[in-house]
Write a protein that holds these residues in place. Structure first.
Motif, PDB file in Angstrom:
ATOM      1  N   GLU A  49       6.543  29.751   6.314  1.00 57.48           N
ATOM      2  CA  GLU A  49       6.433  29.288   4.929  1.00 57.48           C
ATOM      3  C   GLU A  49       7.378  28.114   4.661  1.00 57.48           C
ATOM      4  O   GLU A  49       7.197  27.380   3.701  1.00 57.48           O
ATOM      5  CB  GLU A  49       6.728  30.432   3.965  1.00 57.48           C
ATOM      6  N   GLN A  50       8.374  27.934   5.511  1.00 55.25           N
ATOM      7  CA  GLN A  50       9.363  26.873   5.336  1.00 55.25           C
ATOM      8  C   GLN A  50       8.980  25.572   6.056  1.00 55.25           C
ATOM      9  O   GLN A  50       9.708  24.598   5.994  1.00 55.25           O
ATOM     10  CB  GLN A  50      10.726  27.350   5.873  1.00 55.25           C
ATOM     11  N   PHE A  51       7.849  25.567   6.751  1.00 62.56           N
ATOM     12  CA  PHE A  51       7.489  24.441   7.608  1.00 62.56           C
ATOM     13  C   PHE A  51       7.472  23.105   6.870  1.00 62.56           C
ATOM     14  O   PHE A  51       7.919  22.098   7.402  1.00 62.56           O
ATOM     15  CB  PHE A  51       6.129  24.694   8.271  1.00 62.56           C
ATOM     16  N   PHE A  52       6.959  23.063   5.655  1.00 62.92           N
ATOM     17  CA  PHE A  52       6.832  21.802   4.920  1.00 62.92           C
ATOM     18  C   PHE A  52       7.897  21.629   3.837  1.00 62.92           C
ATOM     19  O   PHE A  52       7.800  20.708   3.027  1.00 62.92           O
ATOM     20  CB  PHE A  52       5.446  21.694   4.281  1.00 62.92           C
ATOM     21  N   THR A  53       8.917  22.452   3.824  1.00 63.72           N
ATOM     22  CA  THR A  53       9.950  22.361   2.803  1.00 63.72           C
ATOM     23  C   THR A  53      10.583  20.979   2.787  1.00 63.72           C
ATOM     24  O   THR A  53      11.047  20.485   3.809  1.00 63.72           O
ATOM     25  CB  THR A  53      11.037  23.427   3.041  1.00 63.72           C
ATOM     26  N   GLY A  54      10.580  20.337   1.635  1.00 65.98           N
ATOM     27  CA  GLY A  54      11.186  19.023   1.467  1.00 65.98           C
ATOM     28  C   GLY A  54      10.335  17.855   1.944  1.00 65.98           C
ATOM     29  O   GLY A  54      10.740  16.704   1.810  1.00 65.98           O
ATOM     30  N   ALA A  55       9.173  18.134   2.508  1.00 63.93           N
ATOM     31  CA  ALA A  55       8.292  17.061   2.964  1.00 63.93           C
ATOM     32  C   ALA A  55       7.564  16.440   1.772  1.00 63.93           C
ATOM     33  O   ALA A  55       7.604  16.950   0.654  1.00 63.93           O
ATOM     34  CB  ALA A  55       7.294  17.597   3.983  1.00 63.93           C
ATOM     35  N   TYR A  56       6.887  15.326   2.027  1.00 62.47           N
ATOM     36  CA  TYR A  56       6.200  14.582   0.973  1.00 62.47           C
ATOM     37  C   TYR A  56       4.695  14.664   1.161  1.00 62.47           C
ATOM     38  O   TYR A  56       4.179  14.368   2.227  1.00 62.47           O
ATOM     39  CB  TYR A  56       6.646  13.117   0.988  1.00 62.47           C
ATOM     40  N   LEU A  57       4.000  15.056   0.111  1.00 63.20           N
ATOM     41  CA  LEU A  57       2.544  15.116   0.110  1.00 63.20           C
ATOM     42  C   LEU A  57       2.029  13.834  -0.524  1.00 63.20           C
ATOM     43  O   LEU A  57       2.302  13.546  -1.690  1.00 63.20           O
ATOM     44  CB  LEU A  57       2.063  16.334  -0.689  1.00 63.20           C
ATOM     45  N   LEU A  58       1.301  13.051   0.263  1.00 63.90           N
ATOM     46  CA  LEU A  58       0.748  11.771  -0.188  1.00 63.90           C
ATOM     47  C   LEU A  58      -0.764  11.883  -0.231  1.00 63.90           C
ATOM     48  O   LEU A  58      -1.388  12.213   0.783  1.00 63.90           O
ATOM     49  CB  LEU A  58       1.156  10.643   0.771  1.00 63.90           C
ATOM     50  N   LEU A  59      -1.353  11.626  -1.394  1.00 58.88           N
ATOM     51  CA  LEU A  59      -2.811  11.623  -1.512  1.00 58.88           C
ATOM     52  C   LEU A  59      -3.313  10.231  -1.126  1.00 58.88           C
ATOM     53  O   LEU A  59      -2.806   9.223  -1.615  1.00 58.88           O
ATOM     54  CB  LEU A  59      -3.240  11.988  -2.926  1.00 58.88           C
ATOM     55  N   THR A  60      -4.297  10.177  -0.227  1.00 58.83           N
ATOM     56  CA  THR A  60      -4.751   8.890   0.306  1.00 58.83           C
ATOM     57  C   THR A  60      -6.182   8.548  -0.089  1.00 58.83           C
ATOM     58  O   THR A  60      -6.780   7.625   0.460  1.00 58.83           O
ATOM     59  CB  THR A  60      -4.601   8.872   1.840  1.00 58.83           C
ATOM     60  N   SER A  61      -6.740   9.273  -1.039  1.00 59.79           N
ATOM     61  CA  SER A  61      -8.053   8.933  -1.591  1.00 59.79           C
ATOM     62  C   SER A  61      -8.184   9.587  -2.961  1.00 59.79           C
ATOM     63  O   SER A  61      -7.327  10.364  -3.374  1.00 59.79           O
ATOM     64  CB  SER A  61      -9.187   9.393  -0.657  1.00 59.79           C
ATOM     65  N   GLY A  62      -9.242   9.258  -3.655  1.00 60.56           N
ATOM     66  CA  GLY A  62      -9.506   9.869  -4.952  1.00 60.56           C
ATOM     67  C   GLY A  62      -8.760   9.198  -6.092  1.00 60.56           C
ATOM     68  O   GLY A  62      -8.167   8.125  -5.948  1.00 60.56           O
ATOM     69  N   ALA A  63      -8.783   9.848  -7.241  1.00 65.99           N
ATOM     70  CA  ALA A  63      -8.185   9.299  -8.458  1.00 65.99           C
ATOM     71  C   ALA A  63      -6.672   9.124  -8.335  1.00 65.99           C
ATOM     72  O   ALA A  63      -6.096   8.230  -8.952  1.00 65.99           O
ATOM     73  CB  ALA A  63      -8.499  10.204  -9.652  1.00 65.99           C
ATOM     74  N   ASP A  64      -6.027   9.957  -7.533  1.00 67.84           N
ATOM     75  CA  ASP A  64      -4.570   9.891  -7.366  1.00 67.84           C
ATOM     76  C   ASP A  64      -4.161   9.185  -6.073  1.00 67.84           C
ATOM     77  O   ASP A  64      -3.051   9.374  -5.583  1.00 67.84           O
ATOM     78  CB  ASP A  64      -3.969  11.300  -7.385  1.00 67.84           C
ATOM     79  N   ASP A  65      -5.040   8.366  -5.525  1.00 66.35           N
ATOM     80  CA  ASP A  65      -4.763   7.649  -4.274  1.00 66.35           C
ATOM     81  C   ASP A  65      -3.432   6.910  -4.365  1.00 66.35           C
ATOM     82  O   ASP A  65      -3.193   6.150  -5.300  1.00 66.35           O
ATOM     83  CB  ASP A  65      -5.894   6.661  -3.988  1.00 66.35           C
ATOM     84  N   GLY A  66      -2.554   7.150  -3.407  1.00 69.07           N
ATOM     85  CA  GLY A  66      -1.252   6.490  -3.368  1.00 69.07           C
ATOM     86  C   GLY A  66      -0.143   7.261  -4.061  1.00 69.07           C
ATOM     87  O   GLY A  66       1.031   6.939  -3.887  1.00 69.07           O
ATOM     88  N   GLN A  67      -0.479   8.286  -4.837  1.00 68.94           N
ATOM     89  CA  GLN A  67       0.553   9.091  -5.482  1.00 68.94           C
ATOM     90  C   GLN A  67       1.105  10.104  -4.478  1.00 68.94           C
ATOM     91  O   GLN A  67       0.382  10.621  -3.639  1.00 68.94           O
ATOM     92  CB  GLN A  67       0.001   9.830  -6.699  1.00 68.94           C
ATOM     93  N   TRP A  68       2.393  10.378  -4.588  1.00 73.75           N
ATOM     94  CA  TRP A  68       3.012  11.357  -3.707  1.00 73.75           C
ATOM     95  C   TRP A  68       3.966  12.248  -4.489  1.00 73.75           C
ATOM     96  O   TRP A  68       4.480  11.851  -5.529  1.00 73.75           O
ATOM     97  CB  TRP A  68       3.735  10.667  -2.544  1.00 73.75           C
ATOM     98  N   ARG A  69       4.141  13.442  -3.977  1.00 77.84           N
ATOM     99  CA  ARG A  69       5.052  14.414  -4.578  1.00 77.84           C
ATOM    100  C   ARG A  69       5.758  15.172  -3.451  1.00 77.84           C
ATOM    101  O   ARG A  69       5.243  15.289  -2.350  1.00 77.84           O
ATOM    102  CB  ARG A  69       4.305  15.429  -5.456  1.00 77.84           C
ATOM    103  N   GLN A  70       6.926  15.717  -3.780  1.00 73.31           N
ATOM    104  CA  GLN A  70       7.664  16.503  -2.790  1.00 73.31           C
ATOM    105  C   GLN A  70       7.221  17.967  -2.858  1.00 73.31           C
ATOM    106  O   GLN A  70       6.999  18.521  -3.934  1.00 73.31           O
ATOM    107  CB  GLN A  70       9.164  16.395  -3.036  1.00 73.31           C
ATOM    108  N   ILE A  71       7.077  18.557  -1.683  1.00 70.69           N
ATOM    109  CA  ILE A  71       6.670  19.959  -1.589  1.00 70.69           C
ATOM    110  C   ILE A  71       7.892  20.819  -1.881  1.00 70.69           C
ATOM    111  O   ILE A  71       8.981  20.574  -1.360  1.00 70.69           O
ATOM    112  CB  ILE A  71       6.088  20.259  -0.195  1.00 70.69           C
ATOM    113  N   THR A  72       7.722  21.831  -2.719  1.00 67.52           N
ATOM    114  CA  THR A  72       8.835  22.684  -3.125  1.00 67.52           C
ATOM    115  C   THR A  72       9.293  23.577  -1.966  1.00 67.52           C
ATOM    116  O   THR A  72       8.538  23.805  -1.013  1.00 67.52           O
ATOM    117  CB  THR A  72       8.438  23.569  -4.330  1.00 67.52           C
ATOM    118  N   PRO A  73      10.534  24.113  -2.045  1.00 65.63           N
ATOM    119  CA  PRO A  73      11.041  24.971  -0.970  1.00 65.63           C
ATOM    120  C   PRO A  73      10.166  26.200  -0.694  1.00 65.63           C
ATOM    121  O   PRO A  73      10.105  26.660   0.436  1.00 65.63           O
ATOM    122  CB  PRO A  73      12.420  25.388  -1.470  1.00 65.63           C
TER     123      PRO A  73
END
Length: 158
Positions: A49-73
């Motif tokens: 469950e900790q594998f993606f902790t602190g990593a960044y999720l970047l959307l690369t298509s769709g309405a939010d293309d280019g937006q990114w958010r940090q994955i919670t702990p």
């Protein structure tokens, strides 16, 4: 040869550095979650469950293309293939939206690194050097070139 995009450069560089943790196509989501189940998805009960902790999720298509958010702990649920981010996207991922999960640098920093590298590249011009007007015979003034009868001289000795 296919065009090289910033996305391709980012993914290739991140792969080399071990910073591209995952990429794929979402099967659903909300403004604060992304779900990816099925082939190549995030659904894997063997993952931490900790594998993606602190990593960044970047959307690369769709309405939010280019937006990114940090994955919670606590933002990865491997049994459901769900990621949760700390701040909501404008609309959020839906089925068919592509994404990347990056570490080490956030997507804006990746863009800065790519911009710096591209700015330092130099391109060699591939044109013939000549002092003759229209030496490449490509534009105008080709009528100024005189046709001559020239023959090759046979070389009879080394």
């Amino acid at each position: 040869m296919p065009a090289t995009t910033r996305e391709t450069l980012r993914q290739d560089a991140a792969k080399l550095l071990g910073a591209l943790l995952w990429s794929g196509t979402a099967t659903g989501g909300t403004a604060t979650t992304l779900i990816h189940t099925g082939n190549g998805g995030l659904l894997d009960s063997g993952m931490s469950e900790q594998f993606f902790t602190g990593a960044y999720l970047l959307l690369t298509s769709g309405a939010d293309d280019g937006q990114w958010r940090q994955i919670t702990p606590t933002g990865f649920a491997p049994t459901t293939g769900t990621l949760t981010v700390g701040q909501a996207f404008t609309t959020g991922p839906a089925n068919g939206i592509t994404y990347e999960i990056l570490s080490k640098l956030d997507p804006d920093q990746w863009a800065d690194v790519i911009d710096d590298a591209l700015a330092k590249l130099r391109h060699s011009p591939r044109t013939p050097l000549t002092l003759i007007t229209d030496g490449d015979m490509e534009t105008a003034l080709v009528a100024d070139w005189a046709a001559t009868n020239s023959t090759r001289v046979k070389i009879t000795s080394g």
